[in-house]
Design a protein around this motif. Structure first.
Motif, short mmCIF file in Angstrom:
data_model
loop_
_atom_site.label_atom_id
_atom_site.label_comp_id
_atom_site.label_asym_id
_atom_site.label_seq_id
_atom_site.Cartn_x
_atom_site.Cartn_y
_atom_site.Cartn_z
N ASN A 436 0.84 -1.21 0.00
CA ASN A 436 0.00 0.00 0.00
C ASN A 436 0.87 1.26 0.00
OD1 ASN A 436 -2.18 -1.66 0.19
ND2 ASN A 436 -2.64 -1.22 2.35
N GLN A 437 1.91 1.22 0.83
CA GLN A 437 2.79 2.40 0.92
C GLN A 437 3.49 2.67 -0.39
OE1 GLN A 437 5.29 1.40 4.23
NE2 GLN A 437 3.64 1.71 5.73
N ILE A 438 3.92 1.61 -1.04
CA ILE A 438 4.62 1.78 -2.31
C ILE A 438 3.70 2.38 -3.35
CG2 ILE A 438 5.52 0.40 -4.23
CD1 ILE A 438 7.45 -0.76 -2.33
N GLN A 439 2.47 1.93 -3.33
CA GLN A 439 1.51 2.48 -4.30
C GLN A 439 1.27 3.97 -4.04
OE1 GLN A 439 -2.54 1.40 -4.02
NE2 GLN A 439 -2.98 2.19 -6.06
N ALA A 440 1.04 4.34 -2.78
CA ALA A 440 0.77 5.75 -2.46
C ALA A 440 1.99 6.62 -2.75
CB ALA A 440 0.36 5.87 -1.00
N ASP A 441 3.17 6.13 -2.39
CA ASP A 441 4.39 6.90 -2.64
C ASP A 441 4.63 7.11 -4.13
OD1 ASP A 441 4.77 7.11 0.01
OD2 ASP A 441 6.42 5.66 0.14
N MET B 121 -2.86 2.36 5.86
CA MET B 121 -3.52 3.13 4.81
C MET B 121 -2.52 4.00 4.03
SD MET B 121 -5.85 5.60 7.22
CE MET B 121 -6.32 6.94 6.17
N ALA B 122 -1.22 3.79 4.28
CA ALA B 122 -0.16 4.50 3.56
C ALA B 122 -0.28 6.00 3.71
CB ALA B 122 -0.14 4.10 2.09
N ALA B 123 -0.74 6.41 4.90
CA ALA B 123 -0.81 7.85 5.17
C ALA B 123 0.56 8.34 5.60
CB ALA B 123 -1.82 8.10 6.29
N GLN B 124 0.82 9.61 5.37
CA GLN B 124 2.02 10.23 5.94
C GLN B 124 1.53 11.31 6.89
OE1 GLN B 124 4.57 11.57 2.78
NE2 GLN B 124 5.32 9.51 2.37
N SER B 125 1.90 11.19 8.13
CA SER B 125 1.39 12.12 9.11
C SER B 125 2.51 12.55 10.03
CB SER B 125 0.28 11.45 9.90
OG SER B 125 -0.19 12.34 10.88
N ASN B 126 2.56 13.86 10.32
CA ASN B 126 3.60 14.39 11.19
C ASN B 126 3.01 15.42 12.12
OD1 ASN B 126 6.25 13.27 10.52
ND2 ASN B 126 5.74 14.03 8.48
N GLY B 134 4.10 25.57 14.94
CA GLY B 134 4.13 24.14 14.75
C GLY B 134 3.17 23.72 13.67
N GLN B 135 3.06 22.42 13.48
CA GLN B 135 2.10 21.94 12.50
C GLN B 135 1.75 20.48 12.76
OE1 GLN B 135 3.47 21.53 8.53
NE2 GLN B 135 5.35 20.50 9.13
N ILE B 136 0.57 20.13 12.26
CA ILE B 136 0.18 18.72 12.25
C ILE B 136 -0.35 18.46 10.85
CG2 ILE B 136 -2.07 19.24 13.30
CD1 ILE B 136 -1.86 16.45 14.65
N SER B 137 0.07 17.35 10.25
CA SER B 137 -0.27 17.16 8.84
C SER B 137 -0.70 15.73 8.56
CB SER B 137 0.93 17.51 7.96
OG SER B 137 1.95 16.58 8.18
N MET B 138 -1.41 15.56 7.48
CA MET B 138 -1.89 14.24 7.07
C MET B 138 -1.94 14.22 5.55
SD MET B 138 -3.24 11.30 8.15
CE MET B 138 -3.78 11.60 9.83
N SER B 139 -1.25 13.25 4.95
CA SER B 139 -1.32 13.08 3.50
C SER B 139 -1.88 11.68 3.24
CB SER B 139 0.08 13.25 2.90
OG SER B 139 0.13 12.68 1.63
N VAL B 140 -2.99 11.62 2.53
CA VAL B 140 -3.62 10.31 2.28
C VAL B 140 -4.04 10.19 0.82
CG1 VAL B 140 -4.54 9.87 4.59
CG2 VAL B 140 -5.84 11.28 2.99
#
Lengths: 583, 507
Positions: A436-441, B121-126, B134-140
């Motif tokens: 899943n991560q590879i697909q999203a990236d 869910m392959a999210a990137q969150s910081n 500061g910041q809080i983020s979510m990429s989905v």
């Protein structure tokens, strides 16, 4: 500007190790080969009036040999020095001055040879220290500077960058790694012809002026990144331990002694061998127009003659590693460990499973963090990575040690995680997560024209860009059985290299109370402390304290503070020892 | 090989002669790039008013949809708050709290469950809180936006502040602290702080072992309860979404957040007066390359002088290879890999940042390089720049403008940082015109006003003994005598390293 080159390099190794793209339907890469063999790739995206533009040469430090290590990278710097048209007010005199400088350099090289011999005999410590120059040598240097000055007066200084800068070009840069050299920037989309003019001109009519000053610049780059950082020099050493026979053995920036000896003549030969169009790929991503691009590039780049001989192949293959290799470094850094197993080249059929295995180990929900950071609390940070290059690769795991634990404990904990995968494999859920991560990236990476351009260029130079396009489907096909198999195939003891970093004794954070003493007294305290720290007998320590108290009155005033300090330390030691004994 | 080399040189000069005397062959390629002509492109600065909206609870919001982009959505919430709000003795509190928003779990999810959910869910969150913001983020993936938004809201408003993760966060901060004097870059950063601002300036209130040890989970919870207020948030969203649907979703999630009784609108980030004293300040660190910075008070982005200062600095050291410091120190003399100058921005556009010229060079050429850098700065104050330099600098700023807005997430972050820094909308939109009006005389005037070299604080980090000795063979001159060669009566001060755990100077 050739800036942040090596930093970008590591990023690229990471990026290219995970060759992730979309299916070709979503990433419409157009390919064209010019009449002289130069390849052109472009991706049309017209939402912003800019074009990420670059070209890549299939040459890097792996194409060097001992004596000229660092040349591929130094050469990259030379490509910004102009051409017969760009960069000088008087090309005729400019070329004469280059010639005269070369002649003088030949004389200076003789002096260097004598210094080298002296250094080898132990008569001087450092042949590059100007204090060791002979009178003749110093005179030659002064004369050389005069020629440099004369040439500089004729220069249109850094005109190459100036033309782009004024035209709104941004991010003009280049980078070199072991396998490729890439020249990149972003131009406003109305300036594509300017890019074609400038880039084909520097390939067609290059002049490598200011060579020796630029060599000094590169040496400063080496000091900046490698020599004056806490772990740079050790990282360089570790690489050279990992790679025995293959040219990956030497650093991209080059060994110091080679860098200080490379000549302009060698650079010229290098250019003639490796910078012919049939060894290059250009990549454009952004606001381009197909019908415009191909004729324009044919017109400009097509004039550069091909090299019918082609380039010499790198034939050395790294021999199979037959014994574990270890490096133990005392460095100004937090204790840490790095393990590097020899793995596979970019595009190898096992690369995809190894990359996914790295992802299974990584992340906050990955095995390393969960088990070694959170559960065992041995490390604060861990990272695995599949780093595949053109001619070979390593699979690394790095860990930063927590608190008073030892790097070797983290090392063992890493092996335990690896062993679990070797014997029991991973779960379907874990595999699905990293897929899943590879697909999203793969979507995220495409968001940025500049990075897409760089990835396409690097992929094309190493494996051909189609590998990049097909990568997602290859990752998709990896099974849990594949992952268990590669773990067993590559993670053996004899196939690994281990770097242990301990904090250098003198670099231990200083006790401010101790730091307050004058130098002499401080070193006295230090040697006493060293002696005392070895005593584990409670009674003996108590006797020492007793003696100190008895003699307190006779202690000279200037030593009183030191004695008090030592007494306090011994008392702490006594407390700690008795605590242990009570347990 | 040598013969071949000489031959190629001869033929090279022949070619050069032919091209200069004979018109180019019929390749259709002009012999100089100036002869090319270009169609014009119409670039408009992205319209902030179009993107700006307000959520039901009053939080500001910027929406930058990318209908043809990748199926990804990035949500970012800028948080007004940070280390400057840390109570005395609790330095490091905001840093710990900010990080735990991501790592410490939520009331419904343990940290491990949250990590697993986000990563599956392959999210990137910081999440982080720095000194001033500061910041809080979510990429989905676009398809996961509802889940992503719900998780983001939960992390922000219902953090669990798990005990184990709290301890781990403290351990990591202590470990980073131990590295403070390992690298000359980090020594330079710390020491610059103390050289230019007072000890109690928020940027200099570093966490210490004592302050970190004293922080409790109750402190963390209190700091969080105080921060979560709609007025302390600027929301921005970019990526592939429908604008009205997104607004609707935001209003049903973040937009429902109302201030609790403990929430407080954060005070402004405090100002810190520039206190740099003239002179040379040396920190001894045994490395083979010295790091040099030349410091002076800077200019506010809102100042009328700003466009002239921007162009002036581009010519002096901000314009990469085409700037004077790079030409002199790097290209002409081969003394450094990186060299340049900058007028740093401040937190708010009405405040002055600093001026800084910098380079790094081998220890023996630190004194010589410093002299060259000072001479270049001095020259800006005494002579008009050339017309050519002016044009190149203006061109780089004006024509390089579109590249600053290369993708939607950069545009979104430009909008929210604009609001945070209190930048008027017109500022960006008119900057190119204002830059275009700058004259050579303007540049001389601002150089004289801002580059008052005699007041410069020069910080040097490296092997003190070797730097002082200088380059005896090729460019003699001691580091301590650099000021005198410009007629400045500069004191030379040795600054002690600071103890990494207490940040008190080591005697």
């Amino acid at each position: 500007m050739p800036n942040s080159r090596i930093k970008l390099l590591s990023l690229l190794i990471a990026a290219s190790a995970l060759l992730v793209g979309q299916s070709s339907a979503n990433l419409p890469v157009k390919e064209h080969v010019l009449s002289n063999g130069m390849k052109v790739l472009f991706v049309q995206r017209n939402d912003q009036p800019t074009i990420a533009a670059g070209w890549i040469a299939r040459v890097g430090s792996a194409n060097e040999r001992p004596g000229i290590t660092g040349l591929a990278h130094l050469f990259e710097h030379m490509m910004f020095k102009g051409s017969k048209t760009i960069g000088t007010k008087d090309i005729k005199r400019d070329l004469q001055l280059n010639d005269l400088q070369d002649q003088l350099r030949n004389e200076i090289r003789r002096e260097d040879s004598m210094l080298r011999a002296k250094q080898l005999r132990g008569e001087i410590a450092d042949m590059t220290d100007p204090k060791n120059r002979s009178e003749r040598h110093q005179k030659l240097m002064v004369e050389f500077e005069k020629l440099v000055k004369e040439q500089q007066d004729l220069l249109v200084k850094d005109e190459f960058s100036k033309v782009y800068t004024q035209a709104g070009g941004t991010g003009l840069n280049a980078f070199t790694n072991s396998d490729v050299t890439c020249y990149v920037q972003t131009v406003p989309s109305n300036k594509l012809e300017l890019w074609a003019w400038m880039e084909s001109d520097r390939l067609y009519n290059p002049v490598f002026r200011e060579f020796y000053k630029e060599r000094d610049v590169v040496f400063e780059e080496r000091r900046l990144r490698t020599e004056s950082t806490p772990t740079g020099k050790f990282g360089e050493l570790f690489e050279s331990i990992v790679w025995e026979a293959h040219p990956y053995h030497w650093p991209v920036v080059g060994w110091g002694s080679d860098l200080a000896s490379i000549t302009r003549e060698q650079a010229l030969e290098f250019f003639n061998t490796y910078y012919a169009p049939n060894n290059l790929t250009a990549v454009l991503v952004g606001d381009v127009n197909e019908s415009e691009v191909v004729p324009m590039l044919e017109k400009y780049f097509g004039r550069i003659p091909r090299n019918p001989k082609g380039v010499p192949e790198v034939v050395t293959l790294e021999p199979k590693q037959i014994a574990e290799k270890r490096m133990v470094a005392e460095a100004e850094t937090t204790p840490s460990v790095e393990i590097a197993w020899k793995s596979v080249a970019l595009g190898h059929k096992d690369m995809y499973a190894l990359d996914l295995l790295a992802s299974v180990l990584n992340g906050r929900s990955g095995r390393l963090y969960k088990n070694i950071v959170l559960e065992k609390k041995l490390a604060t940070n861990l990272r695995a990575g599949g780093e595949s290059r053109k001619y070979g690769g390593v699979f690394t795991v790095q860990g930063t040690v927590s608190g008073e634990h030892k790097p070797e404990e983290v090392e063992q904990a890493i092996y335990q995680e690896i062993e679990k995968i070797k014997s029991a494999g991973i779960s379907e859920q874990e595999l699905q997560k990293v897929k899943n991560q590879i697909q999203a990236d793969s979507f995220r990476r495409l968001d940025n024209n500049y990075f897409l351009m760089v990835q396409l260029a690097v992929a094309d130079a190493i494996t051909g860009y189609k590998e990049f396009i097909e990568a997602p489907s290859k990752y998709e096909k990896v099974t849990v059985a594949d992952i268990q198999r590669v773990a067993n195939d590559y993670f053996s003891k004899e196939n690994r290299n281990v770097a242990i970093y301990n904090r250098k004794a003198s670099a231990k954070p200083v006790d401010p109370e101790l730091a307050a003493f004058p130098d002499q007294i401080r070193s006295m305290i230090a040697s006493q402390m060293n002696r005392l720290s070895k005593i584990t007998d409670l009674a003996q320590l108590k006797t020492i304290v007793g003696q100190m108290e008895a003699q307190a009155a006779q202690v000279p005033a200037e030593m009183k503070g030191a004695i008090d300090y030592l007494r306090k330390k011994i008392e702490t030691q006594i407390q700690e020892l008795s605590k242990k004994e009570n347990k | 090989m040598l013969n071949h080399f000489v031959l190629s040189l001869i033929s090279a000069s022949l070619v050069a002669q032919t091209t200069s005397s004979v018109p180019p062959k019929k390749t259709g390629i002009p012999n100089r790039p100036e002869k090319l002509s270009f169609r014009s492109i119409d670039f408009k600065v992205p319209n902030v008013r179009e993107a700006r909206t307000q959520l039901a609870n009053g939080s500001s919001c910027y929406l930058v949809p990318d209908p043809t982009g990748q199926p990804i959505i990035n949500i970012n919430i800028t948080l007004k708050g940070g280390g400057y709000l840390d109570p005395r003795g609790k330095e490091g509190l905001a840093q710990i709290m900010g990080g735990l928003l991501r790592t410490g779990g939520t009331t419904s999810l343990t940290p491990a469950q949250l990590d697993e959910r986000l990563e599956f869910m392959a999210a990137q969150s910081n999440a982080n809180l720095g000194d001033a913001s500061g910041q809080i983020s979510m990429s989905v993936l676009s398809k996961d936006i509802k889940d992503g938004m719900a998780l983001l809201l939960e992390m922000l408003t219902q953090p669990r502040f798990d005990q184990d993760r709290f301890e781990l966060s403290k351990k990591n901060i202590i470990q980073a602290m131990q590295r403070r004097n390992d690298d000359s870059t980090s020594i330079e950063r710390q020491q610059l702080g103390f050289l230019l601002r007072s000890e109690d300036y928020y940027g200099n209130r570093n966490a210490t072992k004592t302050s970190i040890d004293s922080i409790t989970l109750e402190d963390v919870k209190a700091a969080h309860a105080q921060l979560i207020h709609p007025s302390n948030m600027i929301v921005s969203v970019s990526g592939r979404f429908d604008k009205s649907e997104m607004l609707n979703l935001l209003n049903n999630t973040i937009g429902k957040l109302t201030p609790t009784s403990t929430a407080k609108i954060s005070s402004e980030v405090p100002e810190g007066a520039y206190i740099g004293k003239p002179g040379i300040f040396i920190v001894d660190k045994d490395v083979n390359q010295g790091r040099v910075t030349i410091n002076l008070p800077g200019v506010a982005a809102l100042s009328e002088d700003y466009p002239s200062v921007l162009v002036m600095n581009t010519i002096l050291g901000g314009g990469g290879f085409t700037s004077r410091l790079v030409k002199k120190i790097r290209s002409d003399e081969g003394l450094a890999y990186s060299a340049g100058s900058t007028f740093t921005g401040s937190v708010y556009v009405n405040r002055e940042g600093d001026f800084r010229a910098l380079f790094q060079t081998k220890t023996r050429t630190v004194a010589y390089g410093t002299k060259l850098a000072l001479a270049e700065i001095q020259k800006m104050r005494t002579a008009l720049v050339s017309v050519d330099e002016l044009n190149v600098a203006k061109g780089s700023i004006i024509d390089g403008f579109p590249a600053q807005f290369a993708n939607k997430s950069t545009i979104a972050s430009a909008f929210s940082s604009g609001e945070f820094s209190k930048r008027p909308d017109a500022w960006l939109e008119t900057l190119r015109d204002r830059v275009n009006k700058v004259t050579r005389e303007d540049i001389l005037r601002v150089a004289q006003k801002y580059l008052q070299l005699e007041k410069a604080s020069i910080l040097v980090v490296g092997n003190a003994k070797e730097m002082e000795e200088g380059d005896v063979k090729d460019h003699p001159g001691k580091l301590s005598e650099v000021g005198a060669s410009f007629g400045f009566n500069w004191a030379v001060t040795n600054l002690p390293l600071r103890d990494p755990m207490t940040m008190k100077p080591i005697k």
